[in-house]
Write a protein that holds these residues in place. Structure first.
Motif, PDB file in Angstrom:
ATOM      1  N   GLY A 242       0.784  -1.231   0.000  1.00  0.00           N
ATOM      2  CA  GLY A 242       0.000   0.000   0.000  1.00  0.00           C
ATOM      3  C   GLY A 242       0.815   1.281   0.000  1.00  0.00           C
ATOM      4  O   GLY A 242       0.250   2.378  -0.130  1.00  0.00           O
ATOM      5  N   LYS A 243       2.137   1.162   0.132  1.00  0.00           N
ATOM      6  CA  LYS A 243       2.960   2.378   0.173  1.00  0.00           C
ATOM      7  C   LYS A 243       2.909   3.125  -1.157  1.00  0.00           C
ATOM      8  O   LYS A 243       2.843   4.364  -1.188  1.00  0.00           O
ATOM      9  N   GLU A 246      -0.313   4.970  -1.323  1.00  0.00           N
ATOM     10  CA  GLU A 246      -0.307   6.076  -0.361  1.00  0.00           C
ATOM     11  C   GLU A 246       0.416   7.292  -0.927  1.00  0.00           C
ATOM     12  O   GLU A 246      -0.063   8.429  -0.808  1.00  0.00           O
ATOM     13  N   LYS A 249      -1.556   8.845  -4.078  1.00  0.00           N
ATOM     14  CA  LYS A 249      -2.756   9.609  -3.730  1.00  0.00           C
ATOM     15  C   LYS A 249      -2.439  11.057  -3.362  1.00  0.00           C
ATOM     16  O   LYS A 249      -3.315  11.927  -3.432  1.00  0.00           O
ATOM     17  N   LYS A 250      -1.211  11.331  -2.972  1.00  0.00           N
ATOM     18  CA  LYS A 250      -0.822  12.705  -2.635  1.00  0.00           C
ATOM     19  C   LYS A 250      -0.695  13.571  -3.889  1.00  0.00           C
ATOM     20  O   LYS A 250      -0.751  14.799  -3.810  1.00  0.00           O
ATOM     21  N   ASP A 255      -4.396   5.626 -10.327  1.00  0.00           N
ATOM     22  CA  ASP A 255      -3.177   4.835 -10.246  1.00  0.00           C
ATOM     23  C   ASP A 255      -2.390   4.999 -11.538  1.00  0.00           C
ATOM     24  O   ASP A 255      -2.891   4.662 -12.620  1.00  0.00           O
TER      25      ASP A 255
END
Length: 264
Positions: A242-243, A246, A249-250, A255
């Motif tokens: 999930g990194k 994460e 998303k910033k 994706d």
């Protein structure tokens, strides 16, 4: 090394190397010290940040590597890698067969469409017919330059620049009609005040796997299987834990990894 590069390097080391112990294997990761938002950008203090810096940080952390982000002009990255001035390249470098003649690549860590933008007051699309008799700007020694020379042979001129920002500036100034680059990087320009005023998206180019490749990977020296394997394992791990999502998303609301089947 020019003074501003020294400053950029020192500032970047704080961000990339501070979290690692002295016992971690140190590698030099080459990048071209030019603005390429949202992948690379420099703040007023000289610190380099952006999606690709964060992803490099995550890959290095997962692989337990002490990565020193090292500024090298774009056209010097592959020579620097081959002569061991750096150990890897993480700078939105597309995986292509032509480059594989000189270096190896990790698996891809992102893949996004290739776009063409142009002046708002001109109506054309991202095709050979649309760009006929147009003056087009591309960054030298990139897949975009190779693509334009192959597919847009009826353009009035294909003008090459050392940086994409230079092409963007000439487009805004009306010195060229269009430029081609990664869609995300061009989108960032179109969202800027200058980009909003001058230009718009003309479309996405037709795929050409031979020229554009399957995506962007980390460049490593031919035969450096150990480093390549570490980077590949780290890319897979941050996708799974999930990194990667994460960090992404910033910067994006989608994706940017691309189709799983395109992994190198």
């Amino acid at each position: 090394m020019k003074p501003f590069l020294k400053t950029a390097l020192v500032a970047t080391l704080i961000g990339l190397s501070g979290a690692f112990s002295a016992s971690a294997e140190q590698i030099k990761v080459g990048f071209s010290p030019e603005a390429y938002p949202p992948f690379y950008s420099q703040d007023s203090s000289g610190n380099w940040g952006g999606w690709e810096v964060d992803i490099a940080n995550a890959i290095c952390g997962e692989a337990k590597l002490d990565c020193v982000l090292t500024p090298i002009p774009w056209d010097g990255l592959i020579p620097a890698l081959k002569t061991k001035k750096i150990d890897a390249i993480m700078n939105s470098m597309s995986i292509t067969d032509e480059r594989k003649k000189e270096i190896d690549f990790s698996d891809k860590y992102y893949n996004t469409p290739t776009a063409v933008i142009g002046a708002k007051d001109q109506k054309f699309d991202a095709t050979s017919e649309g760009l006929k008799d147009k003056t087009m700007g591309v960054q030298a020694s990139t897949v975009h330059a190779a693509y334009a020379k192959k597919h847009f042979t009826d353009a009035a001129e294909i003008k090459e620049y050392q940086t994409q920002d230079e092409a963007n500036q000439d487009l805004a100034a009306g010195r060229i009609d269009a430029t081609q680059a990664d869609s995300i990087a061009l989108d960032a320009f179109l969202k800027s005040d200058q980009g909003k005023a001058c230009c718009d998206l003309k479309g996405y180019v037709e795929p050409d796997l031979e020229v554009l490749g399957p995506g962007v990977g980390a460049g490593v020296r031919q035969g450096d299987t150990a480093l390549k394997d570490k980077i590949n394992a780290a890319i897979k791990a941050i996708r799974a834990n999930g990194k990667y999502a994460e960090i992404t998303k910033k910067y994006f609301d989608f994706d940017i990894f691309g189709d799983e089947s395109q992994s190198n």
